[in-house]
Design a protein around this motif. Structure first.
Motif, PDB file in Angstrom:
ATOM      1  N   VAL A 104     -56.991  -1.009 -49.366  1.00 46.95           N
ATOM      2  CA  VAL A 104     -55.673  -0.367 -49.331  1.00 46.95           C
ATOM      3  C   VAL A 104     -55.155  -0.312 -47.890  1.00 46.95           C
ATOM      4  N   CYS A 105     -56.052  -0.009 -46.935  1.00 48.78           N
ATOM      5  CA  CYS A 105     -55.643   0.069 -45.524  1.00 48.78           C
ATOM      6  C   CYS A 105     -55.152  -1.280 -45.019  1.00 48.78           C
ATOM      7  N   ASN A 106     -55.800  -2.369 -45.420  1.00 50.00           N
ATOM      8  CA  ASN A 106     -55.346  -3.692 -45.016  1.00 50.00           C
ATOM      9  C   ASN A 106     -54.042  -4.091 -45.698  1.00 50.00           C
ATOM     10  N   THR A 107     -53.713  -3.429 -46.798  1.00 48.64           N
ATOM     11  CA  THR A 107     -52.479  -3.758 -47.509  1.00 48.64           C
ATOM     12  C   THR A 107     -51.293  -2.959 -46.979  1.00 48.64           C
ATOM     13  N   VAL A 108     -51.441  -1.622 -46.829  1.00 47.72           N
ATOM     14  CA  VAL A 108     -50.281  -0.802 -46.440  1.00 47.72           C
ATOM     15  C   VAL A 108     -50.421  -0.099 -45.091  1.00 47.72           C
ATOM     16  N   SER A 109     -51.614  -0.129 -44.471  1.00 46.53           N
ATOM     17  CA  SER A 109     -51.812   0.445 -43.130  1.00 46.53           C
ATOM     18  C   SER A 109     -51.287   1.877 -43.000  1.00 46.53           C
ATOM     19  N   PRO A 110     -51.922   2.821 -43.706  1.00 42.47           N
ATOM     20  CA  PRO A 110     -51.427   4.206 -43.701  1.00 42.47           C
ATOM     21  C   PRO A 110     -51.769   4.938 -42.409  1.00 42.47           C
ATOM     22  N   ALA A 111     -51.209   6.163 -42.274  1.00 44.53           N
ATOM     23  CA  ALA A 111     -51.547   7.035 -41.145  1.00 44.53           C
ATOM     24  C   ALA A 111     -52.580   8.076 -41.557  1.00 44.53           C
ATOM     25  N   ARG A 112     -52.739   8.297 -42.869  1.00 42.66           N
ATOM     26  CA  ARG A 112     -53.567   9.388 -43.356  1.00 42.66           C
ATOM     27  C   ARG A 112     -54.143   9.034 -44.714  1.00 42.66           C
ATOM     28  N   ILE A 113     -55.457   9.313 -44.874  1.00 42.91           N
ATOM     29  CA  ILE A 113     -56.108   9.152 -46.176  1.00 42.91           C
ATOM     30  C   ILE A 113     -56.496  10.528 -46.681  1.00 42.91           C
ATOM     31  N   VAL A 114     -56.145  10.836 -47.916  1.00 42.32           N
ATOM     32  CA  VAL A 114     -56.472  12.119 -48.540  1.00 42.32           C
ATOM     33  C   VAL A 114     -57.194  11.838 -49.850  1.00 42.32           C
ATOM     34  N   VAL A 115     -58.316  12.527 -50.068  1.00 43.46           N
ATOM     35  CA  VAL A 115     -59.081  12.306 -51.295  1.00 43.46           C
ATOM     36  C   VAL A 115     -59.299  13.640 -52.012  1.00 43.46           C
ATOM     37  N   GLY A 116     -58.933  13.682 -53.293  1.00 44.17           N
ATOM     38  CA  GLY A 116     -59.118  14.891 -54.097  1.00 44.17           C
ATOM     39  C   GLY A 116     -59.926  14.601 -55.344  1.00 44.17           C
ATOM     40  N   GLY A 117     -60.031  15.609 -56.212  1.00 48.67           N
ATOM     41  CA  GLY A 117     -60.782  15.477 -57.456  1.00 48.67           C
ATOM     42  C   GLY A 117     -62.184  16.047 -57.332  1.00 48.67           C
ATOM     43  N   GLU A 118     -62.790  16.367 -58.476  1.00 47.26           N
ATOM     44  CA  GLU A 118     -64.073  17.073 -58.497  1.00 47.26           C
ATOM     45  C   GLU A 118     -65.216  16.253 -57.903  1.00 47.26           C
ATOM     46  N   VAL A 119     -65.086  14.916 -57.911  1.00 49.62           N
ATOM     47  CA  VAL A 119     -66.178  14.083 -57.386  1.00 49.62           C
ATOM     48  C   VAL A 119     -66.100  13.977 -55.852  1.00 49.62           C
TER      49      VAL A 119
END
Lengths: 385, 385
Positions: free
Chosen positions: A306-321
């Motif tokens: 995903v980073c190589n596709t859209v080059s974000p500034a921030r990654i956020v991860v949620g969910g119980e896992v």
């Protein structure tokens, strides 16, 4: 054209003003410094535009205390918001077992939230009645209603049955409240909510992944939620992580969801349910540790893509896992697959169960009819005639 | 706000007009039907706006013959373009061994192209002189110059040396011609060119991959070229395709480039160079067939990931390695990893060596100062003060 066409400067000015209004609508209260950073406008241009908007009553100036922020030491910075009395928005999130409702004013302050459970077998007619009852209890008559945002489970348009159901739901809401209704899947909406008021606050390019019963996500690019031409943008759970992996419910093979969802982790850990798997992880049981590490590595592999596709500034991860061990394994995999300059940490999501309803509120601001026809608009309500 | 703020309809109208002008600037000649499809505006709104623009002389009406299109049977549909006499743009593509130059009028018609080789050791000062000489020979004095687009090799900002060199180059061009200079990497620009006048024509969400000495790409979302907050959007060559794959020059591991670039395929095929590898593939030699199939499978795996991230309408693949056998293997891998509704064919790129210069021309239109401050703008030149 710029040299020859008349009125260009007036247009540019209107464009700047529109951008300031859009940022306040979408992000809520912002300091002048935050507005400057997000808009790219200079201090002098911004001061000029803000002054005109305040004089017209469209924007109000508040202090951090009145906007519920911690007061910084020294003179408190003023915050700008849209005039809160000019309207309200409703956000609804219809989960499998419960509906969440949130109501906000035009300044994007949440006035009230509520949630009520129902059975998986409860009819959509009844769910709608439950939601409308909650809305009525929260709406306290401050200004006109602008719009309603609705979150639903699952990728939109995947089945004809879902499309029929969602259309009936939005038609009924539009008729009852007489305002535009925008809808999206609630995992994608969570990405928007995390950007506006969660772990992605202050950023305009955010990648959000949620590891839950299924694995989903959302991509925000230049402050806009990405839907994509095929409507499938942000389906991070279906990014392939293993060419020879297990078949996935989506019809693909080796998807992230097949190793990083609750059922996948529970099964690989040899546990009965997620609390059992988390307990075994806590106790250091080898199969549980391996299951969570594998989920994290796969997440990092997918996020590198995903980073190589859209080059974000921030990654956020949620969910119980998304427990710390999983985030650490994801970051380790990101370090393997991305050059140092492109690496980002995986931030835990900041919002709770109400995240879908808050995202539905944000959707109303992002789908505002004031943005009709502008490049980068979300493609809804683009034609008023 | 929409109920209370004055002038909203005038703004909406201006927004529509701006969108029509932007589409004609970015895409060149379009029929009313194409404009309608791309803008989302109704026939009546569009007719109203086009009429006003034609009356002001900003837009002209042509027939397909004069715009170089095949005449369809029956009455030919009229095409709208920006008035070609209102200006010109220059596109430059500085490759490792040669510079390509293209000049277009405001209607996005290419007036002339040229290319001239140099040695890898040629100084940048000399390359610039060569390019300027070609520009002078092509510019025939029709209208003012709007801007210059420049393509360079490699991801922008990867090294301080490249940044210094690119800045010196754009400063020199800006000073010599007195117009804004926009720059991007030439693979990403190729994505823009394929959208405007190649295999992605008519689409607004295009994924472009190029399999050449390196593997690169570009992502177009809602008609805008994606750069990303980190500047690394569209780096399709560095999407990981194998968790345990070979180290890549980028510092990552298992990147698509390690199996699908010219050197990777040549080496895996046991050939001396690409013509040798292609000959061996033609002859059905097992190692060559396996090398190209592996490149294609890896490409499909990476594209499945891109599709789940941005959900494009069109996939375009260029570069010397993108032979039919590779595209077929990529499509087979896409079929393994994507549900039927999300699958797309891999279209071969339509443009030749001049693709980078054509993309640089398109960049001028996309980075137009008329788009300052509009949401979805590309983030250049956003502050005029």
């Amino acid at each position: 054209m710029s040299e020859t066409e008349p009125g260009v400067l007036a247009r540019v000015r209107l464009g700047h003003e529109e951008r300031v209004v859009a940022l306040l609508r979408e992000r809520g209260a912002l300091s002048r410094a935050e507005l400057g950073a997000l808009s790219g406008l200079s201090r002098s241009t911004l001061s000029d535009i803000a002054g005109a908007l305040v004089a017209r009553g469209a924007v109000v100036v508040t202090t951090p205390e009145s906007a519920g922020r911690k007061r910084p030491p020294g003179r408190p910075a003023e915050l700008l918001t849209l005039n809160p009395d000019t309207g309200q928005a409703i956000g609804l999130d219809f989960g499998h077992r419960r509906v969440h409702v949130a109501v906000a004013n035009a300044a994007q302050e949440v006035i009230g939230t509520a949630a009520l459970g129902y059975a998986r077998t409860t009819s959509w007619q009844r769910r709608l009645e439950i939601a409308c009852g909650l809305v009525d209890s929260l709406r306290t008559g401050l200004g006109p209603l602008h719009g309603i945002g609705v979150g639903v489970t699952g990728p939109l348009g995947r089945t004809a049955e879902q499309t029929r159901r969602v259309t009936a739901l939005t038609d009924a809401l539009g008729e009852r409240f007489g305002v535009p209704v925008a809808v999206d899947n609630n995992t994608r909406l969570a990405a928007l909510a995390e950007m506006v008021r969660g772990a992605g606050k202050g950023f305009s390019d955010v990648v959000y992944a949620r590891l839950s019963e299924g694995v989903g996500g959302g991509i925000v690019v230049s402050g806009r939620l990405l839907r994509g031409a095929g409507g499938g943008a942000g389906e991070i759970g279906h990014i392939p992580v293993d060419p020879a992996g297990a078949p996935c419910s989506c019809g693909g093979r080796g998807c992230l969801e097949t190793v990083a969802s609750v059922p996948a982790v529970v099964s690989a850990a040899g546990a009965a349910d997620l609390p059992g798997a988390l307990e075994a992880l806590e106790a250091g049981e080898a199969s549980a540790v391996a299951a969570f590490d594998r989920a994290g590595r796969a997440l990092g592999f997918a996020l590198a893509s995903v980073c190589n596709t859209v080059s974000p500034a921030r990654i956020v991860v949620g969910g119980e896992v998304a427990v710390p061990r999983v985030l650490a394994a994801a970051e380790a995999a990101l370090a393997v697959h991305l050059p140092p300059a492109q690496r980002l940490p995986a931030h835990p999501a900041a919002l709770g169960d109400e995240v879908g309803a808050l995202g539905a509120l944000a959707l109303v601001a992002h789908d505002s009819p004031l943005l009709i026809g502008y490049p980068g608009g979300t493609g809804r309500g683009e034609d008023e005639s």
